[in-house]
Design an enzyme around this catalytic site. Structure first.
Site, short mmCIF file in Angstrom:
data_model
loop_
_atom_site.label_atom_id
_atom_site.label_comp_id
_atom_site.label_asym_id
_atom_site.label_seq_id
_atom_site.Cartn_x
_atom_site.Cartn_y
_atom_site.Cartn_z
N THR A 28 39.45 44.19 34.31
CA THR A 28 39.79 43.57 35.60
C THR A 28 38.87 44.10 36.69
O THR A 28 38.46 45.27 36.64
CB THR A 28 41.25 43.94 35.95
OG1 THR A 28 42.11 43.42 34.94
CG2 THR A 28 41.67 43.35 37.30
N GLY A 29 38.56 43.24 37.66
CA GLY A 29 37.82 43.71 38.83
C GLY A 29 36.62 42.85 39.13
O GLY A 29 36.32 41.88 38.42
N ASP A 81 35.16 46.69 30.48
CA ASP A 81 35.92 46.88 31.73
C ASP A 81 35.11 47.70 32.72
O ASP A 81 34.20 48.46 32.32
CB ASP A 81 37.25 47.58 31.41
CG ASP A 81 38.25 47.44 32.56
OD1 ASP A 81 37.92 46.81 33.58
OD2 ASP A 81 39.37 47.96 32.42
N ALA A 83 35.15 50.41 36.29
CA ALA A 83 35.78 51.69 36.62
C ALA A 83 35.54 51.99 38.10
O ALA A 83 34.64 51.40 38.72
CB ALA A 83 35.22 52.81 35.76
N LYS A 94 40.27 54.81 36.79
CA LYS A 94 40.46 53.37 36.85
C LYS A 94 41.79 53.07 37.56
O LYS A 94 42.62 53.96 37.71
CB LYS A 94 40.48 52.76 35.44
CG LYS A 94 39.11 52.79 34.79
CD LYS A 94 39.07 52.06 33.46
CE LYS A 94 39.73 50.73 33.46
NZ LYS A 94 39.25 49.80 34.52
N GLY A 96 41.88 50.99 40.52
CA GLY A 96 41.69 50.52 41.89
C GLY A 96 42.23 49.11 42.07
O GLY A 96 42.69 48.74 43.16
N GLY A 97 42.21 48.34 40.99
CA GLY A 97 42.74 46.97 41.04
C GLY A 97 44.16 46.87 40.52
O GLY A 97 44.67 45.76 40.29
N GLU A 103 45.04 47.79 31.01
CA GLU A 103 43.67 48.20 30.66
C GLU A 103 43.70 49.35 29.65
O GLU A 103 42.93 49.36 28.68
CB GLU A 103 42.92 48.63 31.92
CG GLU A 103 42.64 47.46 32.86
CD GLU A 103 42.05 47.87 34.20
OE1 GLU A 103 41.46 47.00 34.85
OE2 GLU A 103 42.19 49.03 34.60
C1 5RP Z 1 41.21 47.70 37.91
C2 5RP Z 1 40.10 48.64 37.59
C3 5RP Z 1 38.73 48.19 37.90
O1 5RP Z 1 37.98 48.22 36.73
C4 5RP Z 1 38.13 49.13 38.91
O2 5RP Z 1 38.95 49.15 40.06
C5 5RP Z 1 36.72 48.71 39.31
O3 5RP Z 1 36.75 47.51 40.02
P1 5RP Z 1 35.46 46.84 40.61
O4 5RP Z 1 34.62 46.40 39.46
O5 5RP Z 1 35.99 45.70 41.44
O6 5RP Z 1 34.74 47.86 41.47
O7 5RP Z 1 40.29 49.71 37.09
O8 5RP Z 1 42.46 48.28 37.66
#
Ligand code: 5RP
Length: 212
Positions: A28-29, A81, A83, A94, A96-97, A103
């Site tokens: 995700t992200g 994925d 991070a 991980k 942030g989303g 995950e």
């Molecule tokens: C979501 C995550 C994402 O992989 C992480 O936040 C990185 O996001 P982005 O690619 O938007 O910087 O762990 O839960």
């Protein structure tokens, strides 16, 4: 190179791990969104995807990629994925989303975990990015007190409800020199669903935008 260009390059670079007929685990992200774009261009090659969030499921569906339930497939050959931070040992922060629980489940059942990040996510020691912890809502205060005892400063991500119906605490002011031990310790706290430290099951490969 801009951060966005780094994400785009890293997302596209992960395509070299995708093989015909695969069922691919998808994180995700915003970096993963670039991977999904690239995957959509080769959707005929793969069998399906297992998605880690409602957000990614929507993007995958929009690109015509079939989704399958993890329970119907067992082990996966590949998980891709992003991070929020990555240390030199490929341990990650991980979440942030807010998709950390699904995950972590997909990472656990995948033979190869390819992490895609822009170069700004590389750190010597994890912890500058606040560590996300998904908690059962009624345990929020209890878990927060325990995290204070571990030296952190938890902040409730007010207004955010995870895909699993839970809440997130973001733990500030940690300097994580032993990620495996801290992951184990936070996992022991009653009411914690998932900690966003991916150290016991860390990434196997890390692609940064610099990889071209
Ligand atoms: C979501 C995550 C994402 O992989 C992480 O936040 C990185 O996001 P982005 O690619 O938007 O910087 O762990 O839960």
């Amino acid at each position: 190179m801009s951060q966005e260009e780094g994400k785009r390059r890293a997302g596209r670079a992960a395509m070299r791990f995708v093989e015909p007929g695969m069922i691919v685990g998808v994180g995700t992200g915003s970096t993963v969104a670039h991977f999904i774009d690239a995957l959509g261009e080769r959707r005929g090659d793969i069998e399906a995807a297992v998605s880690s969030s409602e957000q990614s499921s929507r993007l995958l569906r929009e690109r015509g990629i079939p989704l399958v339930d993890l329970n119907s497939v067992g082990e996966l050959a590949l998980y891709v994925d992003g991070a929020d931070e990555c240390d030199p040992n490929r341990c990650l922060i991980k979440g942030g989303g807010a998709a950390l629980t699904r995950e972590k489940i997909i990472a656990a059942v995948s033979r190869q975990f390819v992490c895609i990040i822009d170069p700004s996510k590389r750190v010597e020691v994890l912890g500058r990015f606040p560590l996300p912890v998904e908690v059962i809502p009624m345990a929020r205060s209890h878990v927060a007190r325990q995290l204070v005892l571990l030296g952190g400063q938890p902040v409730w991500r007010d207004g955010v409800v995870t895909d699993n119906g839970n809440w997130i605490l973001d733990v500030h002011n940690l300097r994580i020199t032993d990620p495996v031990a801290l992951e184990r310790e936070i996992n022991q706290i009653v009411g914690v669903v998932t900690v966003g430290l991916f150290a016991q099951r860390r990434a196997d490969v890390v692609l940064t935008g610099e990889d071209g």
